[in-house]
Write an enzyme that holds these catalytic residues in place. Structure first.
Site, PDB file in Angstrom:
ATOM      1  CE  LYS A   1      17.004   5.298  12.913  1.00  0.00           C
ATOM      2  NZ  LYS A   1      18.241   5.871  13.368  1.00  0.00           N
TER       3      LYS A   1
ATOM      4  CB  CYS B   1      22.148  -1.166  17.214  1.00  0.00           C
ATOM      5  SG  CYS B   1      21.648  -1.348  15.498  1.00  0.00           S
TER       6      CYS B   1
ATOM      7  CD  GLU C   1      18.035   9.196  12.968  1.00  0.00           C
ATOM      8  OE1 GLU C   1      18.816   8.907  12.071  1.00  0.00           O
ATOM      9  OE2 GLU C   1      17.923   8.507  14.017  1.00  0.00           O
TER      10      GLU C   1
ATOM     11  CG  HIS D   1      16.849   9.632 -17.488  1.00  0.00           C
ATOM     12  ND1 HIS D   1      17.029  10.777 -16.736  1.00  0.00           N
ATOM     13  CD2 HIS D   1      15.817   9.880 -18.328  1.00  0.00           C
ATOM     14  CE1 HIS D   1      16.141  11.675 -17.120  1.00  0.00           C
ATOM     15  NE2 HIS D   1      15.391  11.163 -18.085  1.00  0.00           N
TER      16      HIS D   1
ATOM     17  CE1 TYR E   1      24.067  10.153  12.267  1.00  0.00           C
ATOM     18  CE2 TYR E   1      25.351  11.424  13.834  1.00  0.00           C
ATOM     19  CZ  TYR E   1      25.274  10.684  12.674  1.00  0.00           C
ATOM     20  OH  TYR E   1      26.391  10.461  11.933  1.00  0.00           O
TER      21      TYR E   1
ATOM     22  CD  GLU F   1      19.266  10.849 -14.273  1.00  0.00           C
ATOM     23  OE1 GLU F   1      19.881  10.592 -15.317  1.00  0.00           O
ATOM     24  OE2 GLU F   1      18.023  10.953 -14.226  1.00  0.00           O
TER      25      GLU F   1
ATOM     26  CB  CYS G   1      19.961   1.222  14.219  1.00  0.00           C
ATOM     27  SG  CYS G   1      21.495   1.454  15.103  1.00  0.00           S
TER      28      CYS G   1
HETATM   29  P1  NDP Z   1      24.668  13.968  19.162  1.00  0.00           P
HETATM   30  O1  NDP Z   1      25.963  14.054  19.843  1.00  0.00           O
HETATM   31  O2  NDP Z   1      24.584  13.690  17.712  1.00  0.00           O
HETATM   32  O3  NDP Z   1      23.849  15.315  19.425  1.00  0.00           O
HETATM   33  C1  NDP Z   1      23.642  15.815  20.699  1.00  0.00           C
HETATM   34  C2  NDP Z   1      22.919  17.134  20.546  1.00  0.00           C
HETATM   35  O4  NDP Z   1      22.525  17.626  21.819  1.00  0.00           O
HETATM   36  C3  NDP Z   1      23.796  18.200  19.912  1.00  0.00           C
HETATM   37  O5  NDP Z   1      22.978  18.975  19.077  1.00  0.00           O
HETATM   38  C4  NDP Z   1      24.267  18.989  21.130  1.00  0.00           C
HETATM   39  O6  NDP Z   1      24.556  20.326  20.839  1.00  0.00           O
HETATM   40  C5  NDP Z   1      23.054  18.918  22.008  1.00  0.00           C
HETATM   41  N1  NDP Z   1      23.341  19.105  23.431  1.00  0.00           N
HETATM   42  C6  NDP Z   1      24.320  18.533  24.154  1.00  0.00           C
HETATM   43  N2  NDP Z   1      24.244  18.923  25.448  1.00  0.00           N
HETATM   44  C7  NDP Z   1      23.188  19.760  25.533  1.00  0.00           C
HETATM   45  C8  NDP Z   1      22.595  20.489  26.586  1.00  0.00           C
HETATM   46  N3  NDP Z   1      23.082  20.449  27.826  1.00  0.00           N
HETATM   47  N4  NDP Z   1      21.530  21.273  26.308  1.00  0.00           N
HETATM   48  C9  NDP Z   1      21.039  21.327  25.054  1.00  0.00           C
HETATM   49  N5  NDP Z   1      21.552  20.647  24.021  1.00  0.00           N
HETATM   50  C10 NDP Z   1      22.616  19.872  24.252  1.00  0.00           C
HETATM   51  O7  NDP Z   1      23.862  12.931  20.038  1.00  0.00           O
HETATM   52  P2  NDP Z   1      22.526  12.125  19.807  1.00  0.00           P
HETATM   53  O8  NDP Z   1      21.979  11.968  21.186  1.00  0.00           O
HETATM   54  O9  NDP Z   1      21.641  12.752  18.787  1.00  0.00           O
HETATM   55  O10 NDP Z   1      23.048  10.758  19.225  1.00  0.00           O
HETATM   56  C11 NDP Z   1      24.085  10.040  19.882  1.00  0.00           C
HETATM   57  C12 NDP Z   1      24.939   9.304  18.907  1.00  0.00           C
HETATM   58  O11 NDP Z   1      24.225   8.179  18.432  1.00  0.00           O
HETATM   59  C13 NDP Z   1      25.291  10.102  17.663  1.00  0.00           C
HETATM   60  O12 NDP Z   1      26.468  10.821  17.832  1.00  0.00           O
HETATM   61  C14 NDP Z   1      25.426   9.043  16.624  1.00  0.00           C
HETATM   62  O13 NDP Z   1      26.772   8.632  16.613  1.00  0.00           O
HETATM   63  C15 NDP Z   1      24.556   7.923  17.105  1.00  0.00           C
HETATM   64  N6  NDP Z   1      23.333   7.849  16.290  1.00  0.00           N
HETATM   65  C16 NDP Z   1      23.431   7.561  14.963  1.00  0.00           C
HETATM   66  C17 NDP Z   1      22.301   7.485  14.188  1.00  0.00           C
HETATM   67  C18 NDP Z   1      22.416   7.179  12.734  1.00  0.00           C
HETATM   68  O14 NDP Z   1      23.463   6.701  12.310  1.00  0.00           O
HETATM   69  N7  NDP Z   1      21.398   7.464  11.928  1.00  0.00           N
HETATM   70  C19 NDP Z   1      20.960   7.689  14.750  1.00  0.00           C
HETATM   71  C20 NDP Z   1      20.982   8.020  16.141  1.00  0.00           C
HETATM   72  C21 NDP Z   1      22.133   8.086  16.870  1.00  0.00           C
HETATM   73  P3  NDP Z   1      26.014  20.817  20.291  1.00  0.00           P
HETATM   74  O15 NDP Z   1      26.057  20.430  18.846  1.00  0.00           O
HETATM   75  O16 NDP Z   1      25.949  22.288  20.503  1.00  0.00           O
HETATM   76  O17 NDP Z   1      27.024  20.128  21.131  1.00  0.00           O
END
Ligand code: NDP
Length: 452
Positions: free
Chosen positions: A51, A43, A182, A436, A178, A441, A48
């Site tokens: 980012k 983080c 982002e 407002h 995510y 709102e 976080c």
């Molecule tokens: P996520 O699990 O959110 O997303 C991973 C993405 O990668 C999904 O779209 C998934 O597809 C795709 N994917 C997985 N494997 C493959 C592959 N082999 N080829 C192509 N695409 C693939 O992970 P992130 O890495 O984005 O983030 C990790 C975690 O970090 C999040 O789950 C979140 O909890 C945390 N985070 C939170 C944030 C916030 O609160 N703002 C900001 C950043 C991270 P599919 O959906 O089809 O499985």
């Protein structure tokens, strides 16, 4: 018991580990925490915090466009310098690392730099030295997952993005979660040509479908080349850049490729198997409702348990653990109605159930939805539209889901999350007067359900 070195030995000084260490020490426990990287974990160092600083940086382009288009300002000689942002960010992170060290020291926690491994149910080894403890807490977090395709080593993950030597002219982002969303918005805002690929039909799986569709429209409207049902099959070097081959056989050239394809629990090489700690099929440490593993003296919190992988959740699990071990008694973390935001542009805020989940759980639901152009944009050339949505259990009138795509969605959702957690009904929302003119709102003025 008294002859052990510590009451609690924590492995990993990220959000969860640091909070558990400090709160345990404040309750009188003798605590040590081992960390082989920078204090603060993902983080603070590569998640976080940096980012969000990048999100702020990337917003100024829109602000400049809005102020010059509609609000009478003229601005000349505008430019963006990546090394300035990167290095200022790094200085701030180093300041935070120091603050974390101070917090641990002030709480009386022993900081043990180095990589820890489990020797037995009460012993940890760091850099050749053994420490014994009544309880051991594994809070090692998670690590980016990279698909096993030819040339994968040419791509970067979110770990490296924060330190790039130069801003790429063109970036290809793979993933639809995510991090992918982002960073697509961050780089686009900084003036980079962005292509984002998601392997399925609609990104942000798990979010409310209206949110997913609305955000996809907004992102495309900004000029990000967002493609669904597409993936990368191989990557090769091409002159100074990189060429990706896609599932449809076409190729795409970029200066950088980012894999934001998920994160996996960081359990490898910890000695968990040796000590008999059970792992789930996804590699996460299996824990009970109190974050205890099958080995009674070993506990785990945060991403390494793959429950809800968010910093505030890891912190909450750390607080509950300190309470369970050294406080008033067993306290299990509450994972219901956890609010979250995606810091896309525009951002997403969400708390509670999606429409689909609510229909499955309650059957009869009412859905309220509003899509509008924010007042600010009546004077700009922006096509941005805000979407807000409430999901209500018809039988109890309780608002069980609240979702938003629009400016300040994270800030707005945080406030409403208190009401939702407290069990507010739609009648409570209706009885609340708006402020407002604000966008927020709209959440208390929606009166006509759109379906259910
Ligand atoms: P996520 O699990 O959110 O997303 C991973 C993405 O990668 C999904 O779209 C998934 O597809 C795709 N994917 C997985 N494997 C493959 C592959 N082999 N080829 C192509 N695409 C693939 O992970 P992130 O890495 O984005 O983030 C990790 C975690 O970090 C999040 O789950 C979140 O909890 C945390 N985070 C939170 C944030 C916030 O609160 N703002 C900001 C950043 C991270 P599919 O959906 O089809 O499985």
């Amino acid at each position: 018991m008294a002859d052990r070195d510590f009451d609690l030995f924590v492995i990993g000084a990220g959000s969860g580990g640091v909070r558990a260490s400090r709160f345990s020490a404040q309750r009188g426990a003798r605590v040590a925490v081992a960390e082989d990287r920078d204090l603060g974990g993902t983080c603070v160092n590569v998640g976080c915090v940096p980012k969000k600083l990048f999100v702020y940086a990337s917003h100024f382009r829109d602000e400049l466009a809005d102020m010059t288009a509609g609000y009478g300002w003229s601005v000349e000689g505008v430019g963006f310098d990546w090394p300035t942002l990167r290095d200022n960010k790094t200085r701030e992170i180093e300041r935070l690392n120091g603050i974390y060290a101070g917090l641990l020291e002030d709480a009386g926690v022993t900081h043990v730099p180095g990589r820890a491994t489990l020797v037995d149910a009460h012993t940890v080894e760091v850099e050749g030295r053994r420490y014994t403890a009544e309880n051991i807490l594994v809070a090692t977090g998670s690590w980016p997952t990279v698909p096993e395709i030819p040339g994968a080593e040419l791509a970067v993950t979110s770990n490296e993005l924060f330190h790039l030597d130069a801003l790429p002219g063109r970036i290809l982002i793979v993933g639809g979660g995510y991090i992918a969303v982002e960073f697509a918005c961050i780089f686009h805002g900084l003036g980079v040509d962005v292509t984002q690929l998601y392997r399925g039909p609609l990104f942000l799986r798990g979010f409310d479908e209206d949110v997913r569709r609305h955000l996809a429209d907004q992102i495309r409207g900004r000029g990000i080349d967002l493609r669904f049902d597409t993936n990368v099959t191989s990557i090769e070097k091409r002159g100074a850049g990189i060429r990706a081959t896609l599932t449809d056989g076409s190729t795409l050239d970029a200066d950088r490729i980012l894999f934001a394809t998920g994160r996996h629990p960081k359990t490898a090489g910890l000695g968990l198997e040796r000590v008999g700690v059970e792992l789930a099929s996804d590699g996460a440490i299996r824990v009970d409702a109190y974050s205890r593993t099958n080995v009674p003296s070993i506990w785990a919190i945060g991403d390494v348990t793959n429950r809800i992988n968010l910093t505030p959740v890891a912190i909450h699990e750390g607080v509950c653990l300190a309470e369970t071990l050294f406080g008033k008694g067993p306290r299990s973390p509450d994972h219901e109605f956890v609010p979250a935001a995606v810091f896309s542009q525009p951002p997403v805020g969400t708390v509670g159930l999606t429409e689909e989940e609510a229909r499955d759980r309650y059957g009869e639901i009412d859905v309220y939805r509003s899509t509008f152009r924010a007042l600010k944009h009546t004077l700009t050339r922006s096509h941005e539209r805000t979407m807000m949505k409430l999901v209500v259990d018809r039988a109890s009138d309780r608002v069980v889901g609240l979702h938003m795509v629009g400016p300040e969605a994270g800030e707005i959702t945080q406030g409403f999350a208190v009401a939702i957690k407290a069990g507010a009904t739609k009648a409570d929302f209706d009885a609340t007067l708006g402020i407002h003119p604000t966008a927020a709102e709209e959440f208390v003025t929606m009166r006509t359900p759109v379906g259910g």
